[in-house]
Design a protein around this motif. Structure first.
Motif, PDB file in Angstrom:
ATOM      1  N   GLU A   1       0.834  -1.193   0.000  1.00  0.00           N
ATOM      2  CA  GLU A   1       0.000   0.000   0.000  1.00  0.00           C
ATOM      3  C   GLU A   1       0.871   1.245   0.000  1.00  0.00           C
ATOM      4  O   GLU A   1       1.806   1.355   0.781  1.00  0.00           O
ATOM      5  CB  GLU A   1      -0.898  -0.002   1.240  1.00  0.00           C
ATOM      6  N   LYS A   2       0.563   2.164  -0.897  1.00  0.00           N
ATOM      7  CA  LYS A   2       1.247   3.458  -0.919  1.00  0.00           C
ATOM      8  C   LYS A   2       0.195   4.525  -1.137  1.00  0.00           C
ATOM      9  O   LYS A   2      -0.471   4.545  -2.168  1.00  0.00           O
ATOM     10  CB  LYS A   2       2.300   3.503  -2.023  1.00  0.00           C
ATOM     11  N   LYS A   3       0.018   5.382  -0.130  1.00  0.00           N
ATOM     12  CA  LYS A   3      -1.018   6.419  -0.153  1.00  0.00           C
ATOM     13  C   LYS A   3      -2.363   5.775  -0.469  1.00  0.00           C
ATOM     14  O   LYS A   3      -2.801   4.894   0.239  1.00  0.00           O
ATOM     15  CB  LYS A   3      -0.637   7.541  -1.114  1.00  0.00           C
ATOM     16  N   ASN A   4      -3.024   6.201  -1.547  1.00  0.00           N
ATOM     17  CA  ASN A   4      -4.346   5.633  -1.854  1.00  0.00           C
ATOM     18  C   ASN A   4      -4.295   4.597  -2.969  1.00  0.00           C
ATOM     19  O   ASN A   4      -5.259   4.426  -3.712  1.00  0.00           O
ATOM     20  CB  ASN A   4      -5.333   6.748  -2.220  1.00  0.00           C
ATOM     21  N   THR A   5      -3.146   3.910  -3.093  1.00  0.00           N
ATOM     22  CA  THR A   5      -3.032   2.866  -4.113  1.00  0.00           C
ATOM     23  C   THR A   5      -2.596   1.543  -3.491  1.00  0.00           C
ATOM     24  O   THR A   5      -1.910   1.516  -2.475  1.00  0.00           O
ATOM     25  CB  THR A   5      -2.016   3.241  -5.222  1.00  0.00           C
ATOM     26  N   LEU A   6      -3.012   0.462  -4.132  1.00  0.00           N
ATOM     27  CA  LEU A   6      -2.591  -0.883  -3.746  1.00  0.00           C
ATOM     28  C   LEU A   6      -1.905  -1.524  -4.939  1.00  0.00           C
ATOM     29  O   LEU A   6      -2.410  -1.442  -6.066  1.00  0.00           O
ATOM     30  CB  LEU A   6      -3.802  -1.753  -3.400  1.00  0.00           C
ATOM     31  N   HIS A   7      -0.753  -2.144  -4.679  1.00  0.00           N
ATOM     32  CA  HIS A   7      -0.097  -2.939  -5.715  1.00  0.00           C
ATOM     33  C   HIS A   7      -0.363  -4.396  -5.359  1.00  0.00           C
ATOM     34  O   HIS A   7       0.007  -4.863  -4.279  1.00  0.00           O
ATOM     35  CB  HIS A   7       1.409  -2.661  -5.758  1.00  0.00           C
ATOM     36  N   ILE A   8      -1.046  -5.100  -6.253  1.00  0.00           N
ATOM     37  CA  ILE A   8      -1.415  -6.500  -6.028  1.00  0.00           C
ATOM     38  C   ILE A   8      -0.546  -7.367  -6.926  1.00  0.00           C
ATOM     39  O   ILE A   8      -0.520  -7.173  -8.146  1.00  0.00           O
ATOM     40  CB  ILE A   8      -2.912  -6.725  -6.361  1.00  0.00           C
ATOM     41  N   GLU A   9       0.184  -8.318  -6.317  1.00  0.00           N
ATOM     42  CA  GLU A   9       1.056  -9.193  -7.105  1.00  0.00           C
ATOM     43  C   GLU A   9       0.469 -10.596  -7.163  1.00  0.00           C
ATOM     44  O   GLU A   9       0.133 -11.188  -6.139  1.00  0.00           O
ATOM     45  CB  GLU A   9       2.458  -9.243  -6.495  1.00  0.00           C
ATOM     46  N   VAL A  10       0.351 -11.100  -8.391  1.00  0.00           N
ATOM     47  CA  VAL A  10      -0.223 -12.426  -8.631  1.00  0.00           C
ATOM     48  C   VAL A  10       0.890 -13.361  -9.079  1.00  0.00           C
ATOM     49  O   VAL A  10       1.725 -12.994  -9.915  1.00  0.00           O
ATOM     50  CB  VAL A  10      -1.327 -12.345  -9.715  1.00  0.00           C
ATOM     51  N   LYS A  11       0.903 -14.599  -8.509  1.00  0.00           N
ATOM     52  CA  LYS A  11       2.004 -15.510  -8.833  1.00  0.00           C
ATOM     53  C   LYS A  11       1.971 -15.918 -10.299  1.00  0.00           C
ATOM     54  O   LYS A  11       0.924 -15.970 -10.937  1.00  0.00           O
ATOM     55  CB  LYS A  11       1.997 -16.729  -7.917  1.00  0.00           C
ATOM     56  N   GLY A  12       3.144 -16.203 -10.804  1.00  0.00           N
ATOM     57  CA  GLY A  12       3.313 -16.590 -12.201  1.00  0.00           C
ATOM     58  C   GLY A  12       4.777 -16.452 -12.541  1.00  0.00           C
ATOM     59  O   GLY A  12       5.592 -16.085 -11.705  1.00  0.00           O
ATOM     60  N   THR A  13       5.151 -16.770 -13.778  1.00  0.00           N
ATOM     61  CA  THR A  13       6.541 -16.627 -14.202  1.00  0.00           C
ATOM     62  C   THR A  13       6.585 -15.708 -15.412  1.00  0.00           C
ATOM     63  O   THR A  13       6.288 -16.138 -16.510  1.00  0.00           O
ATOM     64  CB  THR A  13       7.136 -18.006 -14.566  1.00  0.00           C
ATOM     65  N   PRO A  14       6.944 -14.442 -15.263  1.00  0.00           N
ATOM     66  CA  PRO A  14       7.191 -13.766 -13.979  1.00  0.00           C
ATOM     67  C   PRO A  14       5.868 -13.393 -13.305  1.00  0.00           C
ATOM     68  O   PRO A  14       4.822 -13.451 -13.947  1.00  0.00           O
ATOM     69  CB  PRO A  14       7.959 -12.505 -14.412  1.00  0.00           C
ATOM     70  N   PRO A  15       5.910 -12.985 -12.020  1.00  0.00           N
ATOM     71  CA  PRO A  15       4.681 -12.550 -11.354  1.00  0.00           C
ATOM     72  C   PRO A  15       4.085 -11.332 -12.069  1.00  0.00           C
ATOM     73  O   PRO A  15       4.812 -10.554 -12.690  1.00  0.00           O
ATOM     74  CB  PRO A  15       5.155 -12.165  -9.943  1.00  0.00           C
ATOM     75  N   THR A  16       2.765 -11.186 -11.993  1.00  0.00           N
ATOM     76  CA  THR A  16       2.082 -10.055 -12.623  1.00  0.00           C
ATOM     77  C   THR A  16       1.609  -9.098 -11.549  1.00  0.00           C
ATOM     78  O   THR A  16       1.084  -9.523 -10.523  1.00  0.00           O
ATOM     79  CB  THR A  16       0.858 -10.560 -13.424  1.00  0.00           C
TER      80      THR A  16
END
Length: 202
Positions: A46-61
């Motif tokens: 979480e940074k300020k009013n944003t969320l970075h969502i990481e999904v597993k994969g090669t490479p992760p998305t």
């Protein structure tokens, strides 16, 4: 599936959209139009009013979403409680000490602790607190007075706004020892993969 308004970053620009929040998945509406099973999520930041969502994969998305705090809080709670992470139910006090001074009104909160790829999350009905693993300066198994008697706790020292803060986690001793060992490993190996985490049902 409950739908909430968000902006999704697509090709370096923010697009007005919606996210559907279900029991086992989230759905990013147009222009992404994608179902993401919660178990496939290995990290959120979480940074300020944003969320970075990481999904597993090669490479992760990675997906970045922005919204009002109330929407992000609901989204974070669902993801943290269901994503791939080391997770357990516990009491926590975070922060308990800031700059060597006891935090006024600090109290034990009943909830969960989840260790994701880049951070430790504390979640209760009222709070969602994240400690980036890179900000953790010390982890110790120690005792603290709880309800008038000495009790085993995990003490987490971490950098916050340039100063050192301390948070505590309280749970049964056998679980506490496992948590302590896991946190020591997690902070020692900053590049561990979400696949290596041992998922524990909350």
């Amino acid at each position: 599936m409950k739908e909430v308004p968000v902006k999704i970053e697509v090709e370096n620009r923010w697009v007005v959209s919606k996210i559907g929040i279900g029991e086992d998945r989230i759905h990013l509406h147009e222009p992404v139009n994608l179902d993401i099973p919660l178990k496939s999520i290995v990290d959120i930041e979480e940074k300020k009013n944003t969320l970075h969502i990481e999904v597993k994969g090669t490479p992760p998305t990675g997906y970045r979403v922005a919204s009002v705090p109330k929407v992000l809080a609901a989204l974070k709670r669902v993801i943290i409680m269901s994503c791939t992470a080391y997770r357990l139910m516990a009491y926590f006090m975070s922060p308990a000490v800031r700059g060597g001074v006891l935090v006024k009104d600090a109290k034990w909160e009943k909830g969960a602790i989840a260790v994701l790829k880049t951070g430790i999350w504390f979640v209760s009905q009222q709070k969602q607190i994240s400690i980036p693993l890179g900000d953790v300066s010390g982890i110790e198994l120690t005792t603290r007075e709880v309800n008038g008697k000495k009790t085993d706790v995990v003490k987490i020292d971490h950098v916050e706004s340039g100063g050192v803060s301390t948070s505590y986690v309280l749970c049964p001793l056998t679980t506490l020892q496992i948590l302590y060992n896991f946190l020591k490993d997690a902070t020692k190996e900053m590049d561990m993969n979400g696949d290596e985490l041992d998922p524990v049902a909350a």
